[in-house]
Write an enzyme that holds these catalytic residues in place. Structure first.
Site, PDB file in Angstrom:
ATOM      1  N   VAL A 160       9.177   2.497   2.079  1.00  0.00           N
ATOM      2  CA  VAL A 160       8.075   1.761   1.283  1.00  0.00           C
ATOM      3  C   VAL A 160       7.412   0.630   2.009  1.00  0.00           C
ATOM      4  O   VAL A 160       8.136  -0.043   2.333  1.00  0.00           O
ATOM      5  CB  VAL A 160       8.786   1.449   0.082  1.00  0.00           C
ATOM      6  CG1 VAL A 160       8.015   0.819  -0.783  1.00  0.00           C
ATOM      7  CG2 VAL A 160       9.358   2.777  -0.660  1.00  0.00           C
ATOM      8  N   CYS A 161       6.096   0.491   1.942  1.00  0.00           N
ATOM      9  CA  CYS A 161       5.469  -0.626   2.357  1.00  0.00           C
ATOM     10  C   CYS A 161       4.372  -0.586   1.311  1.00  0.00           C
ATOM     11  O   CYS A 161       4.249  -0.020   0.505  1.00  0.00           O
ATOM     12  CB  CYS A 161       4.781  -0.650   3.684  1.00  0.00           C
ATOM     13  SG  CYS A 161       3.301   0.229   3.924  1.00  0.00           S
ATOM     14  N   GLY A 162       3.572  -1.791   1.464  1.00  0.00           N
ATOM     15  CA  GLY A 162       2.456  -2.024   0.657  1.00  0.00           C
ATOM     16  C   GLY A 162       1.553  -1.083   0.496  1.00  0.00           C
ATOM     17  O   GLY A 162       0.801  -0.830  -0.773  1.00  0.00           O
TER      18      GLY A 162
END
Lengths: 155, 90
Positions: free
Chosen positions: B6-8
């Site tokens: 998960v990232c932005g």
């Protein structure tokens, strides 16, 4: 598309001076604008991303991958390479200060995977990063990236 | 086994994290499906995953999920990812 295919000297800046992280991201974004990858709006979006979600873009010690989401402000996939003369703080707990800001723009979620695997090979190689940190011209950055032969996914 | 990185935004850091997690899994000889997700879709993706990989800043944003949330400091360090993943791979 690999990193050395994609990057041109116009998209690389070495020995840059930035006031703070916003200035560093802006200068990295200016490289995207100068090379027709994205517009100034995208640079604003990259800064807003950090303001909203924090400095998670500092993905490794000394290295930030500035980016936002695919948007109308992106004309094509591409990157800008900003090497700072003096590192700046992004407020990251572990990986500050940052000497390299790579700005990334993409049209969608998976059209730039060749570029990403090539980038992964470079950013995962600490010896290579050390020589890139000492590069004193855009031509030298390209030379280092080209001669490492980061072609396709590293095994 | 499903793992979510998960990232932005789902185009940059999480893609690199996914690639390095796949390298770590290959080195361990483990088979798992790794997908990259942005923080907006992470909660949904995390519901059907056993493991979530993310950064310290984003971990609190994921909230309460049944998956094990693992914080990675250096997304480019395959050794760190390997070390943190190993206890959760049966």
């Amino acid at each position: 598309m690999t990193l050395s295919d994609e990057l041109t000297q116009d998209a690389i800046s070495v020995g840059a001076h930035a006031e703070d992280w916003r200035d560093a991201v802006r200068q990295a974004g200016d490289l995207l604008t100068a090379t027709g990858v994205a517009t100034d709006d995208y640079t604003d979006e990259m800064i807003a991303t950090v303001e909203k979600l924090g400095p998670y873009i500092v993905l490794a010690p000394g290295v930030a991958l500035a980016h936002s989401r695919p948007s109308p402000a992106v004309q094509r996939a591409g990157i800008g390479w900003l090497q700072l003369a003096e590192p700046v703080e992004f407020g990251h707990e572990k990986n500050d200060p940052v000497w390299l800001v790579v700005a990334l723009a993409a049209l969608d979620h998976d059209g730039h995977l060749g570029l990403m695997s090539s980038l992964a090979a470079v950013l995962g190689d600490t010896d290579l990063l050390a020589s890139l940190r000492d590069a004193d011209s855009p031509a030298r950055v390209l030379e280092i990236l080209t001669t490492t032969g980061n072609e396709g996914p590293a095994s | 086994m499903k793992i979510v990185a998960v990232c932005g935004m789902g185009i940059g850091t999480s893609v690199l994290l996914k690639m390095n997690a796949e390298k770590a899994l290959r080195a361990l000889g483990k088979d798992a499906d790794v997908e990259a997700a942005d923080i907006g879709t992470a909660r949904g993706a995390a519901r059907s995953a056993e493991i979530v990989l993310t950064s310290a800043e984003l971990a609190p944003e994921i909230g309460e999920v049944p998956a094990k949330v693992i914080v990675i400091d250096n997304f480019m360090d395959v050794a760190e990812i390997t070390e943190k993943l190993t206890p959760f791979l049966s």
